[in-house]
Design an enzyme around this catalytic site. Structure first.
Site: not given
Ligand code: DON
Length: 297
Positions: A58, A61, A182, A233, A251
């Site tokens: 993320s 993003k 994405y 978040y 993550v």
């Molecule tokens: O779409 C997802 O769930 C992951 N590619 C990214 C989620 C993420 O990194 C949330 N961060 N803490």
């Protein structure tokens, strides 16, 4: 000071849980730790595994948002800028809010921003990768196709979010195209060194490494503000309380934090708390800011 921060995080190193809902991420060593500081004048320093690439997830993003805003248009009509108070992959607010995601950093919001960047560039993933390569000077930086494929195979939630958003008319491109880009930008592998250098434009009020302007200083301020309120978040309040800097987590265990006017810090360690933020990375950022006093407050 980076060494002290690393030491301060040692008690929580390896505690928490490595993300396994994307199976390709589960194999990473939970005890890895790296941290880097890129200053506005061009220096970059690091400790631990600071040159080891990891899955940025993320954190990408933040770059999709900056690149989407840089090309103008009214992105803020399609995505909000309020904290969601919900997990990053939650579906619950989308229906009552008619397909307008709360903010650009939850998965739903990032899917809309990726769609916008795809319309603007024809290659949203390529735009993010090329920006990261240029800012970090690392021409080898790239997506990890195994991670992208693993995300797609286990991407039921993201697919549900994207289709739901599309049902409200808030996607311009086909769902499959948006999801492919994405997953690809989330799967980029980069190190703390690379990411601290790539995040430095936010400490330089919108100026890139080559001196050209990506964002106006107002837009750079806005991106930093949304990072502070939404970048971690449903733990954004706790992160602001402890670290007091705009920050964006992923993550994969990375956290990128911006010290406006001073530099960008990236810490990484794969084991996560319940909200999906790295325990040791947040601990190290907390210790660094506490020791230096370099918070925005
Ligand atoms: O779409 C997802 O769930 C992951 N590619 C990214 C989620 C993420 O990194 C949330 N961060 N803490």
């Amino acid at each position: 000071m980076l060494c002290e921060a690393m030491e301060a995080a040692r008690p929580v190193l390896g505690t928490g849980k490595v993300a396994d809902y994307i199976p390709a991420l589960a194999a990473v060593d939970p005890n890895a730790f790296g941290m880097a500081l890129a200053t506005v004048d061009g220096d970059v320093h690091g400790v631990g595994d600071w040159e080891q690439p990891f899955s940025i997830q993320s954190i990408s993003k933040l770059f999709t948002l900056a690149l989407g805003l840089a090309r103008g248009g009214d992105l803020w009509k399609r995505v909000g800028r309020e904290p969601s108070g919900n997990p990053f992959n939650s579906l619950v607010q989308l229906e009552t809010e008619q397909g307008i995601p709360r903010n650009p950093f939850i998965n739903a919001g990032a899917i809309v921003v990726t769609d916008r960047l795809q319309t603007l560039t024809g290659d949203a993933f390529g735009a993010v990768r090329d920006f990261l390569r240029a800012e970090s000077g690392n021409a080898l930086l790239d997506a990890d196709p195994a991670v992208a494929e693993s995300e797609a195979l286990h991407g039921h939630r993201n697919a549900a979010l994207a289709h739901f958003i599309a049902s409200y008319g808030n996607l311009d491109n086909p769902v499959e195209t948006v999801l492919q880009h994405y997953y690809a930008h989330c799967s980029i592998a980069a190190s703390c060194r690379d990411l601290s250098l790539a995040g430095r434009f936010l400490a330089r009020h919108g100026l890139r490494a080559d001196g050209s302007r990506l964002l106006s200083s107002s837009d750079a301020k806005r991106v930093n503000a949304v990072m502070l309120t939404c970048g971690t978040y449903d733990a954004a309040g706790e992160f602001a309380y402890r670290v007091g800097l705009p920050g964006k987590s992923g993550v994969g265990g990375g956290v990128l934090a911006v010290m406006p006017g001073r530099g960008a810090l990236c810490a990484w360690s794969p084991a996560l708390d319940q909200a999906g933020n790295s325990l040791a990375a947040v601990g190290a950022l907390d210790a660094f800011v506490t020791a230096t006093g370099w918070s925005v407050f």
